[in-house]
Design a protein around this motif. Structure first.
Motif, short mmCIF file in Angstrom:
data_model
loop_
_atom_site.label_atom_id
_atom_site.label_comp_id
_atom_site.label_asym_id
_atom_site.label_seq_id
_atom_site.Cartn_x
_atom_site.Cartn_y
_atom_site.Cartn_z
N LEU A 101 0.83 -1.20 0.00
CA LEU A 101 0.00 0.00 0.00
C LEU A 101 0.86 1.25 0.00
O LEU A 101 0.55 2.24 -0.67
N ARG A 105 0.04 3.33 -3.33
CA ARG A 105 -0.91 4.41 -3.08
C ARG A 105 -0.32 5.57 -2.28
O ARG A 105 -0.48 6.73 -2.65
N LEU A 158 -9.19 4.78 6.67
CA LEU A 158 -8.44 5.41 5.59
C LEU A 158 -8.89 4.92 4.22
O LEU A 158 -9.17 5.71 3.32
N THR A 159 -8.99 3.61 4.04
CA THR A 159 -9.34 3.07 2.73
C THR A 159 -9.89 1.66 2.88
O THR A 159 -9.59 0.97 3.86
N ASP A 160 -10.68 1.23 1.93
CA ASP A 160 -11.20 -0.13 1.88
C ASP A 160 -10.51 -0.90 0.77
O ASP A 160 -10.44 -0.42 -0.38
N GLU A 161 -10.00 -2.07 1.09
CA GLU A 161 -9.38 -2.95 0.11
C GLU A 161 -10.38 -4.03 -0.28
O GLU A 161 -10.86 -4.77 0.57
N TYR A 244 -6.76 -2.95 -5.83
CA TYR A 244 -5.93 -1.80 -6.19
C TYR A 244 -4.56 -2.22 -6.68
O TYR A 244 -3.95 -1.56 -7.53
N THR A 268 -10.80 -2.93 5.80
CA THR A 268 -10.61 -1.50 6.02
C THR A 268 -9.25 -1.23 6.63
O THR A 268 -8.86 -1.87 7.61
N GLY A 294 -7.29 9.02 0.51
CA GLY A 294 -7.97 7.76 0.77
C GLY A 294 -9.41 7.74 0.29
O GLY A 294 -9.96 6.67 0.01
N ARG A 295 -10.01 8.90 0.14
CA ARG A 295 -11.39 8.95 -0.35
C ARG A 295 -11.50 8.54 -1.81
O ARG A 295 -12.60 8.20 -2.28
N THR A 296 -10.41 8.60 -2.54
CA THR A 296 -10.43 8.24 -3.97
C THR A 296 -9.80 6.89 -4.25
O THR A 296 -9.79 6.45 -5.38
N TRP A 297 -9.22 6.25 -3.22
CA TRP A 297 -8.55 4.96 -3.46
C TRP A 297 -9.57 3.84 -3.59
O TRP A 297 -10.63 3.87 -3.03
#
Length: 297
Positions: A101, A105, A158-161, A244, A268, A294-297
């Protein structure tokens, strides 16, 4: 009351991340810097830096001391005509998280900050030991694969995988059409490529999507998901990867998604730090950039 020279040396080490670099900034020898830091540690009765193979990592006590003395020492340097250059004033932000990550990212998102003078020290690793190191003051921010328990640390999502079942076309052509009627049994002839011997990601996918227990050995294990990706693209077998990480390969056709469940497994990631306002304002800058990215990942 510590000698001002000791505090200046301490601040140079804290900002540069090593005794050798601080010696160059101060015009001192490296042994002199080492002696002065040891003297300050004796005066304070606390360890200020953890000695690493390459450089040093500040303890929580060092971070607190730097926050207290940086402003007064910089002001004194400005009055005396020896104001530090911007790159010398900026304390590094110590950030840690999963290697994949970070590379795919996080570092691209933070690249503009480096041009603005923000200094980064990035460390890859597993969540459990990284959180222990965060509690000990070795990092400012940690990207964790789960939310830490207790109140010693604060965490924000932060982000969802999303995890996807993938293989190279040479294997997908043989098994993809059989997967729907036969279920995971269709994958028995295909070698399994995984991150670790206990198959953590693949086992979770089997349990969540197929409602079954995965009980087969891995053909290939690579303790880096980028290595798993490379092996699967080369035709070594199938695996379960974060979308991703393999998005470009899926788009190009180098990989094929073998199954598209309505409810894919998602994990998450959390951005974690110690409570309270950081002494280094660049920590907040890095945090804000990551949350926005993180909102766009």
């Amino acid at each position: 009351m510590a000698d001002l020279n000791l505090l200046r040396t301490f601040l140079a080490v804290h900002r540069s991340g090593s005794f050798t670099a601080a010696a160059g900034l101060l015009g001192l020898s490296q042994p002199t810097v080492t002696t002065q830091i040891r003297a300050l540690e004796r005066q304070t009765g606390r360890e200020l830096f953890e000695r690493l193979p390459r450089g040093v990592a500040p303890t929580a006590v060092a971070d607190e001391l730097a926050a207290r003395v940086a402003g007064p020492l910089d002001a004194l340097a400005a009055v005396s005509g020896h104001e530090a250059a911007p790159h010398e004033r900026a304390a590094p932000v110590h950030l840690a998280g999963p290697a994949e990550l970070l590379c795919a990212r996080v570092l691209p998102a933070l690249a503009p900050l480096a041009a603005e003078g923000v200094r980064l020290r990035v460390s890859p690793g597993l969540t459990e030991p990284l959180l222990d190191e965060l509690r000990a003051g070795r990092h400012d921010l940690v990207i964790a694969t789960f939310r830490p328990r207790g109140r010693a640390l604060t965490a924000v999502p932060l982000t969802d995988e999303e995890f996807v079942l993938v293989a190279a076309p040479v294997w997908a052509d043989r098994v993809k059409e059989r997967l729907a009627p036969e279920g995971p049994a269709a994958l028995r002839p295909v070698p399994l490529v995984t991150y670790a011997e206990d198959l953590p990601i693949a086992r979770r996918y089997w349990r969540h999507v197929f409602g079954a227990r995965l009980s087969r050995p891995a053909a290939v294990t690579v303790p880096d998901l980028r290595g798993v990706l490379a092996a699967v693209v080369a035709g070594a077998g199938f695996s379960v990867l974060p979308r991703y990480l393999c998005q470009a390969e899926l788009a190009s056709g180098a990989l094929v998604s073998l199954h598209e469940p309505e409810d894919p497994p998602i994990n998450t990631g959390y951005l974690v730090q110690r409570p309270g306002r950081p002494g280094n304002p660049d920590v907040t800058r890095v945090r804000d950039v990551l949350i926005e990215a993180g909102r766009t990942w």
